[in-house]
Design a protein around this motif. Structure first.
Motif, PDB file in Angstrom:
ATOM      1  N   ALA A 171       0.841  -1.204   0.000  1.00  0.00           N
ATOM      2  CA  ALA A 171       0.000   0.000   0.000  1.00  0.00           C
ATOM      3  C   ALA A 171       0.875   1.253   0.000  1.00  0.00           C
ATOM      4  O   ALA A 171       0.551   2.251  -0.657  1.00  0.00           O
ATOM      5  CB  ALA A 171      -0.915  -0.024   1.229  1.00  0.00           C
ATOM      6  N   ARG A 175       0.858   4.402  -2.673  1.00  0.00           N
ATOM      7  CA  ARG A 175       0.648   5.779  -2.205  1.00  0.00           C
ATOM      8  C   ARG A 175       1.794   6.679  -2.674  1.00  0.00           C
ATOM      9  O   ARG A 175       1.596   7.768  -3.194  1.00  0.00           O
ATOM     10  CB  ARG A 175       0.674   5.783  -0.677  1.00  0.00           C
ATOM     11  CG  ARG A 175      -0.532   5.968   0.158  1.00  0.00           C
ATOM     12  CD  ARG A 175      -1.690   6.656  -0.461  1.00  0.00           C
ATOM     13  NE  ARG A 175      -2.798   5.725  -0.486  1.00  0.00           N
ATOM     14  CZ  ARG A 175      -3.314   5.189  -1.575  1.00  0.00           C
ATOM     15  NH1 ARG A 175      -2.890   5.517  -2.763  1.00  0.00           N
ATOM     16  NH2 ARG A 175      -4.307   4.330  -1.494  1.00  0.00           N
ATOM     17  N   ASP A 178       1.820   7.461  -6.333  1.00  0.00           N
ATOM     18  CA  ASP A 178       0.799   8.453  -6.610  1.00  0.00           C
ATOM     19  C   ASP A 178       1.300   9.863  -6.226  1.00  0.00           C
ATOM     20  O   ASP A 178       1.156  10.821  -6.993  1.00  0.00           O
ATOM     21  CB  ASP A 178      -0.444   8.051  -5.798  1.00  0.00           C
ATOM     22  CG  ASP A 178      -1.625   8.879  -6.155  1.00  0.00           C
ATOM     23  OD1 ASP A 178      -1.813   9.103  -7.357  1.00  0.00           O
ATOM     24  OD2 ASP A 178      -2.347   9.327  -5.228  1.00  0.00           O
ATOM     25  N   THR A 231      -0.636  12.699   3.775  1.00  0.00           N
ATOM     26  CA  THR A 231      -1.192  11.481   3.167  1.00  0.00           C
ATOM     27  C   THR A 231      -0.599  10.247   3.835  1.00  0.00           C
ATOM     28  O   THR A 231      -1.327   9.308   4.184  1.00  0.00           O
ATOM     29  CB  THR A 231      -0.876  11.434   1.652  1.00  0.00           C
ATOM     30  OG1 THR A 231      -1.328  12.636   1.071  1.00  0.00           O
ATOM     31  CG2 THR A 231      -1.506  10.245   0.974  1.00  0.00           C
ATOM     32  N   LEU A 232       0.735  10.238   4.021  1.00  0.00           N
ATOM     33  CA  LEU A 232       1.350   9.026   4.575  1.00  0.00           C
ATOM     34  C   LEU A 232       0.971   8.842   6.042  1.00  0.00           C
ATOM     35  O   LEU A 232       0.735   7.717   6.494  1.00  0.00           O
ATOM     36  CB  LEU A 232       2.868   9.046   4.359  1.00  0.00           C
ATOM     37  CG  LEU A 232       3.260   8.915   2.875  1.00  0.00           C
ATOM     38  CD1 LEU A 232       4.762   9.071   2.678  1.00  0.00           C
ATOM     39  CD2 LEU A 232       2.804   7.573   2.288  1.00  0.00           C
ATOM     40  N   GLU A 235      -2.626   7.482   5.847  1.00  0.00           N
ATOM     41  CA  GLU A 235      -2.887   6.185   5.198  1.00  0.00           C
ATOM     42  C   GLU A 235      -1.972   5.063   5.646  1.00  0.00           C
ATOM     43  O   GLU A 235      -2.160   3.920   5.257  1.00  0.00           O
ATOM     44  CB  GLU A 235      -2.819   6.372   3.680  1.00  0.00           C
ATOM     45  CG  GLU A 235      -3.774   7.486   3.264  1.00  0.00           C
ATOM     46  CD  GLU A 235      -4.456   7.245   1.960  1.00  0.00           C
ATOM     47  OE1 GLU A 235      -4.235   6.196   1.357  1.00  0.00           O
ATOM     48  OE2 GLU A 235      -5.214   8.141   1.553  1.00  0.00           O
TER      49      GLU A 235
END
Ligand SMILES: C[S@@+](CC[C@H](N)C(=O)[O-])C[C@H]1O[C@@H](n2cnc3c(N)ncnc32)[C@H](O)[C@@H]1O
Length: 458
Positions: A171, A175, A178, A231-232, A235
């Motif tokens: 994952a 991420r 992206d 984001t990290l 997520e």
């Protein structure tokens, strides 16, 4: 008969050799077949022709090996990682044992050494605690992020799922790919020495649940830094360390000259056999921690130090073997080249309340040159060198020192065989026992522990 590149030949694969290739013979010529398994007949395309052997790649398995099993990875045809994923695991262990035996006999000249079967890894998949993924400029200019195709250092495929580390590492790859695409910056191009994104390194503490994400980039600001961090954090619930290593050199390595902490701590923790290890991004740590625990317990068991022993731990890394042994020795001196690892080792000793270990930064050969008197007190030497094995000066120094015993932990049977032969020459040492250990299921890599006992001078 002369072979030419591109020609197709039928080969009966008899066994596997160092590097994990299948080996057969056609018209008396040795043929190394990439991904050929023992006991099968394959049609293979010749890729390299030498005077005494050829290399070939499987085009079709004409008669599968009884040891062939279905692989679970969608990337198998492209990836250079799990060469043996389609080989039954028990057969992998036999093959690894055979590789060690062959190296010791053929390259080391040892006869009649009984080699027990390689110790199986407790986990066959998702065993790794660290993986390095590479960026590459795709045909549309967008960054690709994944693993290398075999035989190339500059071709990378977009990774969907790898079965070696964890679902969450997969994952993280998705991420970060992206985020790299959204940054508008290009992947690094090694020949042109331009572009921004170079590597993603993910590290996990399997026994602590901590995760480190290390973005290795070229110089320049990270344009969407806020978005990357948010984001990290959101997520990757286990994220405890987010770093950026800046590598501006041509060297294609995932280590920077400068490190920037983006979130959390600069290290992660792992626990092995009740000992806590704090590991920074650029320090070596055994990649299969559950099996590493067994490897180090085996080393302790064979070392069996008495409370009065002085031990040298050569190539000490973050001090793992030293700390395993410290409880049962008078003093352990670890020698390690990487300063970050030495700092980690010193901190690890403190973290575990160990006060009879010291760690010296530098090359092992310089230690023997400059501090010979200190080396002389050691009765037991542990040597765990990188794949290249021991430098000739280190072999000479060990023969001169002649400690009562040497435990050699090796990740390369060829250099192990070479060094053991040199150490044992003229009956200086006797090879007492050998144990292969499987640290890397589905690859041809094998770790080996060997014990040498000094022979009394004649
Ligand atoms: C296979 S690792 C072993 C580390 C440690 N024993 C462990 O299991 O965690 C080899 C270590 O040797 C260090 N090293 C490489 N070349 C060296 C040299 N010439 N002198 C001292 N250390 C070296 C590397 O930085 C690395 O930490």
């Amino acid at each position: 008969m002369r072979y030419r590149r591109g020609q197709e030949i039928d080969v009966e694969v008899e066994r596997v050799a160092i590097e994990g290739r299948g080996v057969g013979r056609v018209d008396g010529i040795v043929v190394f077949v990439d991904k050929g398994l023992p006991g099968e007949r394959v049609r293979a395309r010749v890729s390299r022709v030498k005077r005494s052997f050829v290399h070939a790649r499987v085009v079709e398995v004409v008669r599968p090996s009884p040891l062939r099993i279905p692989g679970r990875c969608v990337h198998l045809p492209l990836c250079g990682g799990c060469t043996w994923q389609e080989l039954d695991y028990e057969a992998q262990l036999d093959a690894k044992t055979g590789l060690v035996q062959e190296a010791l006999e053929r390259l080391g000249g040892f006869r009649g050494i009984e080699i027990p079967r390689a110790l199986a890894s407790p986990e066959r998949f998702f065993y790794r605690n660290k993986m390095e993924f590479s960026f590459f400029a795709g045909s549309d200019g967008e960054p690709v992020l994944g693993l290398h195709t075999p035989g190339t250092f500059d071709r990378v495929f977009d990774l969907e799922a790898c079965h070696l580390m964890s679902e969450s590492s997969n994952a993280i790859v998705a991420r970060v790919r992206d985020l790299a695409r959204r940054s508008g910056l290009a992947a690094y191009h090694s020949r042109r020495h331009e572009g921004f994104w170079r590597y993603l390194v993910v590290r996990e503490g399997k026994n602590t649940g901590q995760t480190m994400v290390n973005l290795v980039t070229n110089a320049g600001p990270l344009p969407n830094r806020g978005e990357v961090v948010d984001t990290l954090k959101r997520e990757v619930p286990a994220l405890t360390s987010l770093l950026r290593n800046i590598n501006t050199r041509r060297a294609t390595i995932a280590v920077g000259e400068e490190q920037e902490l983006l979130y959390g701590a600069a290290e992660i923790d792992e626990i092995l056999a009740g000992l806590r290890f704090r590991i920074s991004a650029n320090s070596f740590f055994q990649p299969n921690p559950r099996q590493a625990e067994r490897l180090f317990e085996l080393v302790c068991d064979w070392a069996d130090p008495s409370g009065g022993d002085e031990i040298l731990d050569l190539y000490a890394g973050t001090g793992v073997i030293s700390l395993f042994l410290a409880r049962r020795a008078r003093r352990v001196t670890g020698i390690e080249l990487a300063r970050s690892a030495v700092a980690d080792a010193e901190r690890n000793a403190q973290l575990n309340g160990v006060d009879n270990c010291r760690f010296l930064a530098g090359e092992v050969r310089d230690f023997f040159k400059r501090r010979a008197a200190e080396a002389r007190v050691a009765r037991l030497v542990i040597a765990d060198p990188p794949r290249a094995g021991l430098h000739a000066d280190v072999v000479r120094a060990l023969r001169l020192l002649r400690p009562v015993r040497i435990l050699y932990v090796s990740c390369n049977p060829s250099t192990l065989a070479r060094d053991l032969q040199l150490l044992c020459r003229d009956d200086f040492f006797r090879l007492r026992r050998v144990q292969p250990v499987d640290m890397f299921p589905h690859t041809y890599h094998v770790e080996t522990v060997a014990e040498l006992v000094a022979q009394s001078p004649s």
